[in-house]
Design a protein around this motif. Sequence first.
Motif, PDB file in Angstrom:
ATOM      1  N   UNK A   1       0.820  -1.210   0.000  1.00 11.89           N
ATOM      2  CA  UNK A   1       0.000   0.000   0.000  1.00 11.89           C
ATOM      3  C   UNK A   1       0.859   1.267   0.000  1.00 11.89           C
ATOM      4  N   UNK A   2       2.102   1.164   0.407  1.00 12.82           N
ATOM      5  CA  UNK A   2       2.982   2.339   0.490  1.00 12.82           C
ATOM      6  C   UNK A   2       3.169   3.046  -0.859  1.00 12.82           C
ATOM      7  N   UNK A   3       3.301   2.320  -1.984  1.00 15.80           N
ATOM      8  CA  UNK A   3       3.408   3.055  -3.256  1.00 15.80           C
ATOM      9  C   UNK A   3       2.176   3.909  -3.573  1.00 15.80           C
ATOM     10  N   UNK A   4       1.008   3.448  -3.139  1.00 13.40           N
ATOM     11  CA  UNK A   4      -0.204   4.253  -3.353  1.00 13.40           C
ATOM     12  C   UNK A   4      -0.123   5.550  -2.560  1.00 13.40           C
ATOM     13  N   UNK A   5       0.320   5.461  -1.328  1.00 11.64           N
ATOM     14  CA  UNK A   5       0.477   6.674  -0.518  1.00 11.64           C
ATOM     15  C   UNK A   5       1.544   7.588  -1.117  1.00 11.64           C
ATOM     16  N   UNK A   6       2.643   7.006  -1.596  1.00 11.72           N
ATOM     17  CA  UNK A   6       3.676   7.805  -2.250  1.00 11.72           C
ATOM     18  C   UNK A   6       3.149   8.526  -3.478  1.00 11.72           C
ATOM     19  N   UNK A   7       2.296   7.838  -4.227  1.00 15.58           N
ATOM     20  CA  UNK A   7       1.685   8.447  -5.411  1.00 15.58           C
ATOM     21  C   UNK A   7       0.811   9.633  -5.004  1.00 15.58           C
ATOM     22  N   UNK A   8       0.059   9.483  -3.916  1.00 18.93           N
ATOM     23  CA  UNK A   8      -0.798  10.571  -3.441  1.00 18.93           C
ATOM     24  C   UNK A   8       0.013  11.739  -2.874  1.00 18.93           C
ATOM     25  N   UNK A   9       1.193  11.447  -2.360  1.00 18.67           N
ATOM     26  CA  UNK A   9       2.046  12.496  -1.793  1.00 18.67           C
ATOM     27  C   UNK A   9       2.874  13.225  -2.849  1.00 18.67           C
ATOM     28  N   UNK A  10       2.903  12.708  -4.080  1.00 15.89           N
ATOM     29  CA  UNK A  10       3.741  13.311  -5.117  1.00 15.89           C
ATOM     30  C   UNK A  10       3.376  14.772  -5.363  1.00 15.89           C
ATOM     31  N   UNK A  11       2.102  15.081  -5.528  1.00  8.49           N
ATOM     32  CA  UNK A  11       1.699  16.459  -5.827  1.00  8.49           C
ATOM     33  C   UNK A  11       2.087  17.430  -4.716  1.00  8.49           C
ATOM     34  N   UNK A  12       1.707  17.196  -3.445  1.00 12.15           N
ATOM     35  CA  UNK A  12       2.113  18.181  -2.430  1.00 12.15           C
ATOM     36  C   UNK A  12       3.631  18.276  -2.262  1.00 12.15           C
ATOM     37  N   UNK A  13       4.319  17.151  -2.373  1.00 12.94           N
ATOM     38  CA  UNK A  13       5.768  17.183  -2.228  1.00 12.94           C
ATOM     39  C   UNK A  13       6.415  17.936  -3.396  1.00 12.94           C
ATOM     40  N   UNK A  14       5.926  17.695  -4.609  1.00 17.28           N
ATOM     41  CA  UNK A  14       6.445  18.381  -5.783  1.00 17.28           C
ATOM     42  C   UNK A  14       6.240  19.889  -5.647  1.00 17.28           C
ATOM     43  N   UNK A  15       5.049  20.287  -5.258  1.00 17.36           N
ATOM     44  CA  UNK A  15       4.738  21.715  -5.119  1.00 17.36           C
ATOM     45  C   UNK A  15       5.613  22.348  -4.044  1.00 17.36           C
ATOM     46  N   UNK A  16       5.790  21.672  -2.926  1.00 20.81           N
ATOM     47  CA  UNK A  16       6.626  22.207  -1.841  1.00 20.81           C
ATOM     48  C   UNK A  16       8.080  22.357  -2.274  1.00 20.81           C
ATOM     49  N   UNK A  17       8.644  21.302  -2.851  1.00 20.94           N
ATOM     50  CA  UNK A  17      10.047  21.380  -3.280  1.00 20.94           C
ATOM     51  C   UNK A  17      10.235  22.390  -4.408  1.00 20.94           C
ATOM     52  N   UNK A  18       9.268  22.469  -5.300  1.00 19.65           N
ATOM     53  CA  UNK A  18       9.352  23.434  -6.398  1.00 19.65           C
ATOM     54  C   UNK A  18       9.299  24.868  -5.862  1.00 19.65           C
ATOM     55  N   UNK A  19       8.422  25.120  -4.904  1.00 15.56           N
ATOM     56  CA  UNK A  19       8.309  26.467  -4.332  1.00 15.56           C
ATOM     57  C   UNK A  19       9.609  26.859  -3.631  1.00 15.56           C
ATOM     58  N   UNK A  20      10.194  25.937  -2.911  1.00 17.77           N
ATOM     59  CA  UNK A  20      11.452  26.236  -2.210  1.00 17.77           C
ATOM     60  C   UNK A  20      12.578  26.445  -3.217  1.00 17.77           C
ATOM     61  N   UNK A  21      12.651  25.565  -4.216  1.00 20.46           N
ATOM     62  CA  UNK A  21      13.729  25.666  -5.212  1.00 20.46           C
ATOM     63  C   UNK A  21      13.615  26.959  -6.007  1.00 20.46           C
ATOM     64  N   UNK A  22      12.423  27.275  -6.474  1.00 13.21           N
ATOM     65  CA  UNK A  22      12.251  28.492  -7.277  1.00 13.21           C
ATOM     66  C   UNK A  22      12.312  29.747  -6.420  1.00 13.21           C
ATOM     67  N   UNK A  23      11.898  29.651  -5.170  1.00  7.04           N
ATOM     68  CA  UNK A  23      11.994  30.785  -4.246  1.00  7.04           C
ATOM     69  C   UNK A  23      13.430  31.160  -3.976  1.00  7.04           C
ATOM     70  N   UNK A  24      14.304  30.165  -3.848  1.00  7.54           N
ATOM     71  CA  UNK A  24      15.731  30.424  -3.620  1.00  7.54           C
ATOM     72  C   UNK A  24      16.375  31.047  -4.845  1.00  7.54           C
ATOM     73  N   UNK A  25      15.904  30.677  -6.021  1.00 11.89           N
ATOM     74  CA  UNK A  25      16.500  31.197  -7.262  1.00 11.89           C
ATOM     75  C   UNK A  25      16.158  32.670  -7.447  1.00 11.89           C
ATOM     76  N   UNK A  26      14.969  33.083  -7.005  1.00  9.24           N
ATOM     77  CA  UNK A  26      14.528  34.474  -7.200  1.00  9.24           C
ATOM     78  C   UNK A  26      15.266  35.443  -6.308  1.00  9.24           C
ATOM     79  N   UNK A  27      15.818  34.991  -5.202  1.00  9.99           N
ATOM     80  CA  UNK A  27      16.484  35.909  -4.261  1.00  9.99           C
ATOM     81  C   UNK A  27      17.700  36.528  -4.833  1.00  9.99           C
TER      82      UNK A  27
END
Length: 152
Positions: free
Chosen positions: A126-152
């Motif tokens: 069942x863990x891969x299903x949970x990982x699949x569901x966590x992909x969107x929030x994790x992607x958005x969080x890491x993307x926001x941090x990565x792009x936020x650091x680049x803008x500074x």
Amino acid sequence: MLPVSLLLALLLGLVPLPSLLQPLRPYWLALVLAYWVVETPDRVGLGFAFAAGLVADMLYGTLLGEQALRLVVMTFILQRFRARLRFFPMSQQALAIGGLLVNDRIISATLHLAVGEPVLPWAYWWAPLLGMLLWLPMFVLLDAVRLGRRRR
């Protein structure tokens, strides 16, 4: 941000969970590594995945090289299909990541069978299903941090 996110993923893998929730633990390291392979392929490749897997093997006390192999296989597949995956809608990206996480479970089960270790119970699938569901929030969080650091 890459080292910090990998360190956090490794630490999340160490957090003790109740035995009822243990089978649902997502493979945090694979999710974080997948993000970095898709978004910064020039910084994260097969060698990086292998090294991260060896660190995880030593940290978690698993068979030396098991997670390294699993992460290298996942990274290879992601590198091969990266151009297509980046243009998928997030729902399809999550399905692709879910498929990679199921593939990871198959590799893990095969390795455990090959060396004579006990295979994880069915609840761990069942863990891969949970990982699949966590992909969107994790992607958005890491993307926001990565792009936020680049803008500074």
